[in-house]
Design an enzyme around this catalytic site. Sequence first.
Site, PDB file in Angstrom:
ATOM      1  N   HIS A 136       0.835  -1.201   0.000  1.00 56.28           N
ATOM      2  CA  HIS A 136       0.000   0.000   0.000  1.00 56.28           C
ATOM      3  C   HIS A 136       0.878   1.263   0.000  1.00 56.28           C
ATOM      4  O   HIS A 136       0.702   2.162  -0.829  1.00 56.28           O
ATOM      5  CB  HIS A 136      -0.925  -0.022   1.230  1.00 56.28           C
ATOM      6  CG  HIS A 136      -1.854   1.140   1.306  1.00 56.28           C
ATOM      7  ND1 HIS A 136      -3.191   1.024   1.031  1.00 56.28           N
ATOM      8  CD2 HIS A 136      -1.647   2.437   1.640  1.00 56.28           C
ATOM      9  CE1 HIS A 136      -3.767   2.208   1.184  1.00 56.28           C
ATOM     10  NE2 HIS A 136      -2.850   3.076   1.557  1.00 56.28           N
ATOM     11  N   GLU A 137       1.818   1.317   0.904  1.00 58.14           N
ATOM     12  CA  GLU A 137       2.662   2.515   1.035  1.00 58.14           C
ATOM     13  C   GLU A 137       3.592   2.687  -0.165  1.00 58.14           C
ATOM     14  O   GLU A 137       3.874   3.820  -0.573  1.00 58.14           O
ATOM     15  CB  GLU A 137       3.447   2.482   2.345  1.00 58.14           C
ATOM     16  CG  GLU A 137       2.583   2.416   3.597  1.00 58.14           C
ATOM     17  CD  GLU A 137       1.503   3.487   3.689  1.00 58.14           C
ATOM     18  OE1 GLU A 137       1.660   4.593   3.106  1.00 58.14           O
ATOM     19  OE2 GLU A 137       0.477   3.241   4.354  1.00 58.14           O
TER      20      GLU A 137
END
Length: 136
Positions: A31-32
């Site tokens: 996600h990051e």
Amino acid sequence: GFRYLSDGSAEVILCEKELKSYNHTAEILRHELIHAIDHCKYEVDWDNPKHVACTEIRAASLSGDCRWAAEAGRGALGSSIGPKMLAKGHHPKCVRRRATLSLMSTGLSKLKAEQAVDAVFEDCYNDVSPFGVIPQ
């Protein structure tokens, strides 16, 4: 999380006490790192809600945030059970919900967050780079 710094650099920060398992850690990193890719590739203006909405849409879609197992763990499935929920249109609904919640966590009202997500959803949801498809 992903943090944009005033000098133009950025960083990914993980808090060990928040990491529940190897798979959870991998999902958070994916996600990051989508945010990091977007930051470099698209020159995201982190003060523009539409830009932030786009990277949140892509991160929710491409990281595994909306896989059925992740949703089951959050109790967000309702009557949808199992991997076939993707065929029922759950994935884009989940992506919209999670992107909206992320924008709300920055201080935007629910209405403003939903408007930003709605304005960019189709283009950003369909942008599956660098993978070419939504990973399963």
